[in-house]
Write a protein that holds these residues in place. Structure first.
Motif, PDB file in Angstrom:
ATOM      1  N   ALA A  67       6.453   7.472  -2.489  1.00 55.96           N
ATOM      2  CA  ALA A  67       6.499   8.148  -3.802  1.00 55.96           C
ATOM      3  C   ALA A  67       5.653   7.479  -4.884  1.00 55.96           C
ATOM      4  O   ALA A  67       5.979   7.583  -6.066  1.00 55.96           O
ATOM      5  N   GLU A  68       4.532   6.840  -4.491  1.00 56.33           N
ATOM      6  CA  GLU A  68       3.608   6.315  -5.514  1.00 56.33           C
ATOM      7  C   GLU A  68       3.047   7.448  -6.359  1.00 56.33           C
ATOM      8  O   GLU A  68       2.915   7.337  -7.576  1.00 56.33           O
ATOM      9  N   GLU A  69       2.695   8.541  -5.671  1.00 60.99           N
ATOM     10  CA  GLU A  69       2.006   9.641  -6.359  1.00 60.99           C
ATOM     11  C   GLU A  69       2.926  10.369  -7.345  1.00 60.99           C
ATOM     12  O   GLU A  69       2.454  11.141  -8.172  1.00 60.99           O
ATOM     13  N   LEU A  70       4.218  10.131  -7.244  1.00 63.41           N
ATOM     14  CA  LEU A  70       5.163  10.747  -8.184  1.00 63.41           C
ATOM     15  C   LEU A  70       5.450   9.810  -9.354  1.00 63.41           C
ATOM     16  O   LEU A  70       6.340  10.064 -10.163  1.00 63.41           O
ATOM     17  N   ALA A 101       0.872  -1.180   0.000  1.00 68.93           N
ATOM     18  CA  ALA A 101       0.000   0.000   0.000  1.00 68.93           C
ATOM     19  C   ALA A 101       0.902   1.221   0.000  1.00 68.93           C
ATOM     20  O   ALA A 101       1.926   1.236   0.694  1.00 68.93           O
ATOM     21  N   HIS A 102       0.532   2.242  -0.773  1.00 70.92           N
ATOM     22  CA  HIS A 102       1.413   3.418  -0.739  1.00 70.92           C
ATOM     23  C   HIS A 102       1.075   4.307   0.451  1.00 70.92           C
ATOM     24  O   HIS A 102      -0.078   4.513   0.796  1.00 70.92           O
ATOM     25  N   LEU A 103       2.163   4.790   1.060  1.00 68.03           N
ATOM     26  CA  LEU A 103       2.058   5.552   2.299  1.00 68.03           C
ATOM     27  C   LEU A 103       2.044   7.056   2.031  1.00 68.03           C
ATOM     28  O   LEU A 103       1.651   7.830   2.897  1.00 68.03           O
ATOM     29  N   CYS A 135     -13.611  13.445  -3.033  1.00 67.39           N
ATOM     30  CA  CYS A 135     -12.473  14.153  -2.431  1.00 67.39           C
ATOM     31  C   CYS A 135     -11.131  13.587  -2.891  1.00 67.39           C
ATOM     32  O   CYS A 135     -10.091  13.845  -2.269  1.00 67.39           O
ATOM     33  N   TYR A 136     -11.171  12.820  -3.997  1.00 61.35           N
ATOM     34  CA  TYR A 136      -9.934  12.252  -4.538  1.00 61.35           C
ATOM     35  C   TYR A 136      -8.907  13.350  -4.804  1.00 61.35           C
ATOM     36  O   TYR A 136      -9.207  14.324  -5.500  1.00 61.35           O
ATOM     37  N   HIS A 137      -7.725  13.209  -4.221  1.00 62.08           N
ATOM     38  CA  HIS A 137      -6.628  14.173  -4.390  1.00 62.08           C
ATOM     39  C   HIS A 137      -7.035  15.596  -4.008  1.00 62.08           C
ATOM     40  O   HIS A 137      -6.526  16.565  -4.595  1.00 62.08           O
ATOM     41  N   ALA A 138      -7.926  15.710  -3.026  1.00 55.38           N
ATOM     42  CA  ALA A 138      -8.400  17.026  -2.618  1.00 55.38           C
ATOM     43  C   ALA A 138      -8.222  17.210  -1.110  1.00 55.38           C
ATOM     44  O   ALA A 138      -7.981  16.257  -0.369  1.00 55.38           O
ATOM     45  N   ASN A 186      -8.310   8.465   2.532  1.00 55.57           N
ATOM     46  CA  ASN A 186      -8.736   7.308   1.712  1.00 55.57           C
ATOM     47  C   ASN A 186      -7.606   6.903   0.761  1.00 55.57           C
ATOM     48  O   ASN A 186      -7.365   5.711   0.577  1.00 55.57           O
ATOM     49  N   ASP A 187      -6.913   7.878   0.181  1.00 53.87           N
ATOM     50  CA  ASP A 187      -5.802   7.648  -0.758  1.00 53.87           C
ATOM     51  C   ASP A 187      -4.496   8.130  -0.130  1.00 53.87           C
ATOM     52  O   ASP A 187      -4.110   9.253  -0.326  1.00 53.87           O
ATOM     53  N   ASN A 188      -3.751   7.312   0.636  1.00 61.10           N
ATOM     54  CA  ASN A 188      -4.026   5.914   0.825  1.00 61.10           C
ATOM     55  C   ASN A 188      -3.800   5.521   2.287  1.00 61.10           C
ATOM     56  O   ASN A 188      -3.170   4.500   2.564  1.00 61.10           O
TER      57      ASN A 188
HETATM   58 ZN    ZN Z   1      -3.534   9.257  -5.345  1.00 63.38          ZN
END
Ligand code: ZN
Ligand code: PHE
Ligand code: ZN
Ligand code: ZN
Length: 299
Positions: A127-130, A81-83, A256-259, A93-95
């Protein structure tokens, strides 16, 4: 330590990643302007003026890897799971959802004095989001033998979306949407998750593509069987899906994804609980034996 206790290893194998822009030193630039100061090409290309940061920096991101002391180390059930989260919000929620699920599974395995047959390895990715940097660096750090030692990789990224869907990665490409099946064995993993959700959680799951948007990507690229759970991000819930699962048609699975509003209030705790249970059960099944399809639950 007890037989099932987990041992944490901080891994330094994630290369420096460009850090997201910070607010200090930001400047408003006119449409079409490309900042020369730091080579940042973010601004104004859509004809709007935009705020661009003139300062970028390099930082080191890390994965946290932990493995049970018991179990075959050459037939590892790996969970990830990405931290990290995006700078736009707290990322509960993410994540936080997937990260917390892994932590709970590790804590529950810890006091199991009988141990497990197959080692269970946990990864909290950086760094999943990168761009999946942590999981990419990890898989690339393994030689071929070490890759073969991983029996499967199970991914948990967004498993408590507030307008939840119940999606299982489509190992057999039953949806036939073009992403193709996962590596051999992925269909069996999908069916194990499906059987728990149907028979024990009472929800009918749907398949979701291995489209490469989360940390399973480097694993399936290496031919490692994979699976996992997902409750939806920016996609809109259809009326059919609302009839199947409840919730609200016509709005996103996670508005609220990425918000900034991806806070502790941004969870469907029923969905999170069901998916945690499905994750824990599936982990137990495969920690007991990777030979069984809808195998015997753990002792
Ligand atoms: Zn994300
Ligand atoms: N990986 C995406 C993110 O972190 C979310 C996502 C997960 C999208 C799974 C599709 C499938 O933003
Ligand atoms: Zn994510
Ligand atoms: Zn399928």
């Amino acid at each position: 330590a007890t037989a099932g206790a987990v041992v944490a290893v901080i891994s330094d194998n994630v290369p420096p990643a460009p850090f997201r822009p910070v607010i200090e030193n930001a400047a408003t630039v006119p449409a079409g302007f490309v900042s020369q100061e730091d080579g940042d090409i973010l601004a104004g290309l859509d004809g709007q003026s935009a705020t661009v940061d003139l300062r970028s920096e390099m930082t080191v991101s890390r994965n946290v890897i932990a493995q049970t002391r018991s179990g075959r180390p050459d037939n590892v059930v790996m969970l990830g799971a990405h931290l990290d989260s995006v700078p736009e919000g707290p990322g509960i929620n993410d994540n936080g959802s997937g990260s917390a699920a892994l932590l709970e599974i590790a804590l529950k395995l810890g006091p199991d004095r009988k141990g497990v047959n197959n080692a269970v390895r946990f990864a909290w990715w950086g760094a999943e989001e990168l761009g999946l940097l942590g999981s990419e660096a990890y898989v690339a750090s393994l030689d071929f033998e070490q890759q073969l030692d991983i029996a499967m990789y199970l991914n948990f990224d967004m498993i408590g979306s507030p307008n939840a869907g119940y999606f299982v990665y489509d190992g057999d490409d039953s949806a036939g949407t073009g992403a193709g099946p996962g590596p051999f064995g992925s269909a069996q993993i999908e069916e194990t998750f499906n059987s728990y959700l149907r028979d024990q959680a009472g929800v009918e799951p749907l398949p979701t593509d291995f489209d490469g948007r989360s940390d399973y990507g480097p694993f399936i690229a290496a031919g490692i069987p994979a699976g996992g759970l997902f409750t939806g991000a920016e996609d809109i819930k259809t009326p059919e899906e609302a009839a199947l699962w409840g919730g609200t048609a016509g709005i996103a699975f996670d508005p609220c994804y990425h918000a900034v509003c991806d806070t502790l209030g941004n969870l469907d705790r029923t969905a999170l609980g069901r998916n945690l249970d499905a994750a824990a059960w599936t982990t137990g099944v495969y920690a007991y034996s990777t030979d069984t399809v809808n195998g015997v639950p753990p002792r």
